[in-house]
Write a protein that holds these residues in place. Sequence first.
Motif, PDB file in Angstrom:
ATOM      1  N   LYS A 148       0.826  -1.378   0.209  1.00  0.00           N
ATOM      2  CA  LYS A 148       0.289   0.018   0.123  1.00  0.00           C
ATOM      3  C   LYS A 148       0.942   1.539   0.479  1.00  0.00           C
ATOM      4  O   LYS A 148       0.372   2.215  -0.924  1.00  0.00           O
ATOM      5  N   SER A 190       1.074   3.922  -2.979  1.00  0.00           N
ATOM      6  CA  SER A 190       0.688   5.358  -3.491  1.00  0.00           C
ATOM      7  C   SER A 190       1.710   6.143  -3.682  1.00  0.00           C
ATOM      8  O   SER A 190       2.100   7.253  -3.571  1.00  0.00           O
ATOM      9  N   PRO A 193       2.743   5.210  -8.112  1.00  0.00           N
ATOM     10  CA  PRO A 193       1.504   5.364  -9.266  1.00  0.00           C
ATOM     11  C   PRO A 193       2.006   3.690  -9.971  1.00  0.00           C
ATOM     12  O   PRO A 193       1.011   3.073 -10.609  1.00  0.00           O
TER      13      PRO A 193
END
Length: 339
Positions: free
Chosen positions: A62, A66, A69
């Motif tokens: 995650k 973030s 990308p």
Amino acid sequence: MVALSTPPPPSTTTQDGTISTLHPEILQTHILTLLDGPTLAATACASSELYALSTEDKLWRKICSSTWPSINDPNVSSIISTFPSGHRSFFSDSYPLLHHDRHSSSFPTTSTECFVSAVDIYYKNVPIFSKVVKTETLTDWFKCSPFRVDLLEPKEFVQTLIQYEPTEKDLSVKQLEENITLSWILIDPKRKRSMNLSSERPVSVQRHWLTGEVVVKFASVVAGDGGEKEFVECGVVVCCGEKEGGEMEVREVSMGMEDMEGRNLTGKDSLVILQDAMAMGERRKGKDGKEGKARHEEFLERKKERKEKMHKLEKALDMACIVTGITVFVSFWTFILFR
């Protein structure tokens, strides 16, 4: 390295009210998910329980997704899954700035089939451009040609949401200098390593005198293998054009390598230096975002000093040749006239 390779000793804290009394699921879903990469890595050092929770790949996936990308590309995700600790290893290799000041002559270079570039450009910390490019490294064309990676075709462009005032030409230059950042992660699938070749913030922003485009340069200086390649610079160029209506578009994103003579390195020479930097380079977190620019300016100063040194040497050689020529001429006519 940001992440630990071995867990810390078990925690001995058992008092009520400490974080160790919280249920692991609460820690993992409501607290650890709110942390950034460096903070999560530091949390893993606190106790063996937190280490086990903080090294879960889904947390690091995650954070990586973030932050960059571009790594959501299926091919890149597949490569990262082969890293020793998955996304945690990838973050450890790619997040800090690269510092590589000494080339290792004993480093065993092996042929790699390709490099993968995962590139992200941000404006005010919002992604405006992301792309993944694969570069084949075994072809004769790559080995003999100047090393260069282009992300866009000559007439290709990417529209952005960056607005500028058409009457304020200098404003767009200042806007980009203050707000644009870049990440260029180079991945070696065979070695399962990666590194970030960007200075994060621009080292120079100028308007091209002919086209009017704003040329933004990012750079990373790494150790070469001696001589004119004592240090080399990986330069990333981003050209932004201003479209009628007040919008800015990205027209070029490319990377090349230059030695201290100002010559472009071939793919073969670049491959050796990049592999050494990826394996032996130190990763450091920047403090104020100016380290990259400082290293770039230091590289330019070294280039200038080397150029002046070579110029003085050439002048000395020219003078030696002139003196030798005059001496030979005088000696010849002296021999002819007085024999």
